[in-house]
Design a protein around this motif. Structure first.
Motif, mmCIF file in Angstrom:
data_model
loop_
_atom_site.group_PDB
_atom_site.id
_atom_site.type_symbol
_atom_site.label_atom_id
_atom_site.label_comp_id
_atom_site.label_asym_id
_atom_site.label_seq_id
_atom_site.Cartn_x
_atom_site.Cartn_y
_atom_site.Cartn_z
ATOM 1 N N ARG A 155 30.928 4.756 -1.997
ATOM 2 C CA ARG A 155 30.899 5.139 -0.214
ATOM 3 C C ARG A 155 31.232 6.419 0.571
ATOM 4 O O ARG A 155 32.488 6.227 -0.522
ATOM 5 N N PHE A 156 30.548 7.778 0.718
ATOM 6 C CA PHE A 156 31.308 8.582 0.711
ATOM 7 C C PHE A 156 31.566 8.889 1.992
ATOM 8 O O PHE A 156 30.674 9.459 3.069
ATOM 9 N N GLY A 157 32.840 9.297 2.949
ATOM 10 C CA GLY A 157 32.503 9.698 3.885
ATOM 11 C C GLY A 157 33.993 8.919 5.070
ATOM 12 O O GLY A 157 34.704 8.810 3.835
ATOM 13 N N PRO A 158 34.098 8.778 6.289
ATOM 14 C CA PRO A 158 33.278 9.573 7.162
ATOM 15 C C PRO A 158 33.301 10.433 7.591
ATOM 16 O O PRO A 158 34.620 11.425 6.876
ATOM 17 N N ASP A 159 31.925 11.359 7.947
ATOM 18 C CA ASP A 159 32.129 12.857 8.387
ATOM 19 C C ASP A 159 32.861 12.558 10.220
ATOM 20 O O ASP A 159 32.858 11.887 10.544
ATOM 21 N N VAL A 160 33.122 13.447 10.905
ATOM 22 C CA VAL A 160 33.214 13.684 12.581
ATOM 23 C C VAL A 160 32.020 13.868 12.983
ATOM 24 O O VAL A 160 32.112 15.490 12.619
ATOM 25 N N GLU A 161 31.989 13.799 14.406
ATOM 26 C CA GLU A 161 30.872 13.899 14.709
ATOM 27 C C GLU A 161 30.902 13.568 16.007
ATOM 28 O O GLU A 161 30.908 12.126 16.554
ATOM 29 N N TRP A 162 31.295 14.145 17.295
ATOM 30 C CA TRP A 162 31.621 13.539 18.500
ATOM 31 C C TRP A 162 30.463 13.428 19.023
ATOM 32 O O TRP A 162 29.711 14.402 19.641
ATOM 33 N N ILE A 163 29.968 12.522 20.118
ATOM 34 C CA ILE A 163 29.626 11.585 20.748
ATOM 35 C C ILE A 163 29.508 11.592 22.608
ATOM 36 O O ILE A 163 30.700 11.623 22.729
ATOM 37 N N ASP A 164 28.991 11.727 23.328
ATOM 38 C CA ASP A 164 28.559 11.494 24.742
ATOM 39 C C ASP A 164 28.735 9.742 25.146
ATOM 40 O O ASP A 164 29.339 9.582 26.026
ATOM 41 N N ALA A 165 27.887 9.272 24.085
ATOM 42 C CA ALA A 165 27.533 7.965 24.435
ATOM 43 C C ALA A 165 27.561 7.295 23.275
ATOM 44 O O ALA A 165 27.457 7.932 22.342
ATOM 45 N N ILE A 166 27.849 5.904 23.460
ATOM 46 C CA ILE A 166 27.425 4.937 21.992
ATOM 47 C C ILE A 166 26.508 5.014 21.123
ATOM 48 O O ILE A 166 25.165 4.388 22.213
ATOM 49 N N ASP A 167 26.073 5.417 20.413
ATOM 50 C CA ASP A 167 24.672 6.059 19.381
ATOM 51 C C ASP A 167 25.065 5.457 17.868
ATOM 52 O O ASP A 167 26.067 6.259 17.472
ATOM 53 N N TYR A 168 24.631 4.487 17.188
ATOM 54 C CA TYR A 168 25.295 4.011 16.030
ATOM 55 C C TYR A 168 23.812 4.520 14.863
ATOM 56 O O TYR A 168 23.221 4.245 13.510
ATOM 57 N N ALA A 169 22.812 5.831 15.462
ATOM 58 C CA ALA A 169 21.921 6.565 14.525
ATOM 59 C C ALA A 169 22.420 6.640 13.443
ATOM 60 O O ALA A 169 23.151 7.497 13.511
ATOM 61 N N VAL A 170 21.779 6.845 12.769
ATOM 62 C CA VAL A 170 22.433 6.988 11.339
ATOM 63 C C VAL A 170 20.978 8.384 11.361
ATOM 64 O O VAL A 170 20.213 8.531 10.833
ATOM 65 N N ASP A 171 22.111 9.768 10.877
ATOM 66 C CA ASP A 171 20.754 11.079 10.456
ATOM 67 C C ASP A 171 20.912 11.099 9.615
ATOM 68 O O ASP A 171 22.211 12.126 8.693
ATOM 69 N N PRO A 172 19.750 11.429 8.533
ATOM 70 C CA PRO A 172 19.873 11.330 6.790
ATOM 71 C C PRO A 172 19.984 12.811 6.991
ATOM 72 O O PRO A 172 20.362 13.528 5.699
ATOM 73 N N ALA A 173 19.743 13.805 8.079
ATOM 74 C CA ALA A 173 20.498 15.451 7.531
ATOM 75 C C ALA A 173 21.872 15.400 7.534
ATOM 76 O O ALA A 173 21.953 16.551 6.623
ATOM 77 N N ARG A 174 22.281 14.723 8.099
ATOM 78 C CA ARG A 174 23.756 14.933 8.648
ATOM 79 C C ARG A 174 24.496 14.839 7.058
ATOM 80 O O ARG A 174 25.676 15.506 6.142
ATOM 81 N N ALA A 175 23.951 14.895 5.666
ATOM 82 C CA ALA A 175 23.956 14.367 4.450
ATOM 83 C C ALA A 175 23.883 15.676 4.000
ATOM 84 O O ALA A 175 25.462 15.798 3.072
ATOM 85 N N GLU A 176 23.786 16.840 4.575
ATOM 86 C CA GLU A 176 23.831 18.336 4.225
ATOM 87 C C GLU A 176 26.008 18.475 3.896
ATOM 88 O O GLU A 176 25.741 19.311 2.927
ATOM 89 N N ARG A 177 26.188 18.029 4.923
ATOM 90 C CA ARG A 177 27.040 18.568 5.212
ATOM 91 C C ARG A 177 28.296 17.652 3.943
ATOM 92 O O ARG A 177 29.009 18.466 4.628
ATOM 93 N N PHE A 178 27.822 16.726 3.972
ATOM 94 C CA PHE A 178 28.537 16.049 2.708
ATOM 95 C C PHE A 178 28.950 16.869 1.884
ATOM 96 O O PHE A 178 29.851 16.923 1.071
#
Length: 233
Positions: A155-178
């Motif tokens: 497994r590769f990660g985690p990245d860091v993204e600050w969010i305003d509310a609790i949200d566990y949604a996985v965004d495949p587009a963020r893979a490019e950041r890795f």
């Protein structure tokens, strides 16, 4: 960690040919555990020492009164109890739990900040890596790193993204950041296939610009507060 070893880039690549680095630290005693089995073992130790675990028992209300804290819990077997010391380890909702305690000074309750991290499953990395690999830490986290689970999947990660509310949604587009966040792990010309699998949220009590404080201990003789002792995690 008395067995840490300093490795040159060549020595590190002798262990992990796909790694690109100038130097590394090797920790031979570092490994992985079955986290679920570990928690069961901790529960067994706690109960053997006289602790009682009440699962599926939500806290309904709490009151801080002279010298003690009164608690009302719900669930299938509602119960009322009191204590002199309360450990608030409610994680993402620790600040909300503190605010629900009648008598808890509002100005002593830290704000809640949420840092979401996404993990990707590397489809071909299991054969490329045999060690846990951590880069230099970054603000708010340990940096995008590679870990192996009990089944040998990488497994590769985690990245860091600050969010305003609790949200566990996985965004495949963020893979490019890795691919650009840590070239040391993705240095070869052939990108490994990655699938967005997991996300988690780490609660913080300080804003992203600080992001280094995890705990707050308050109580008589510890802070200037006249309240009873609270420990917020």
């Amino acid at each position: 960690m008395l067995d840490l070893q300093t490795l040159s880039g060549d020595a590190a690549r002798a262990l992990e040919p796909a790694l690109n680095c100038d130097a590394a630290l090797l920790s031979p005693s570092t490994g992985i555990i079955d986290s679920h089995a570990f928690m069961l073992a901790l529960r067994g130790d706690a109960e053997a020492a006289g602790a009682a675990c009440a699962f599926h028992t939500p806290l309904l209300r709490a009151r801080a009164v002279a010298g003690r804290i009164e608690l009302d819990a719900g669930g299938d077997a509602p119960i009322s109890l009191e204590c002199r010391l309360l450990v608030n380890a409610a994680g993402l909702t620790a600040s909300a739990v503190a605010r629900s305690i009648d008598g808890m000074p509002i100005d002593l309750i830290p704000a809640a900040y949420f840092r979401q991290g996404q993990l990707l499953q590397l489809q071909r990395a299991g054969g490329r890596f045999s060690h846990l690999i951590y880069p230099v830490p970054e603000p708010g986290g340990l940096g995008v790193h590679l870990t192996l689970d009990m089944a040998g999947q990488a497994r590769f990660g985690p990245d860091v993204e600050w969010i305003d509310a609790i949200d566990y949604a996985v965004d495949p587009a963020r893979a490019e950041r890795f691919y650009s966040s840590d070239p040391a792990l993705l240095a070869d010309a052939t990108r490994p296939r990655v699938d967005a699998k997991l996300s988690g949220i780490r609660p913080k009590i300080v804003p992203p610009a600080v992001a280094t404080q995890d705990f707050l201990i308050q109580g008589r003789g510890i802070t200037a507060s006249p309240t009873d002792q609270f420990y917020s995690a």
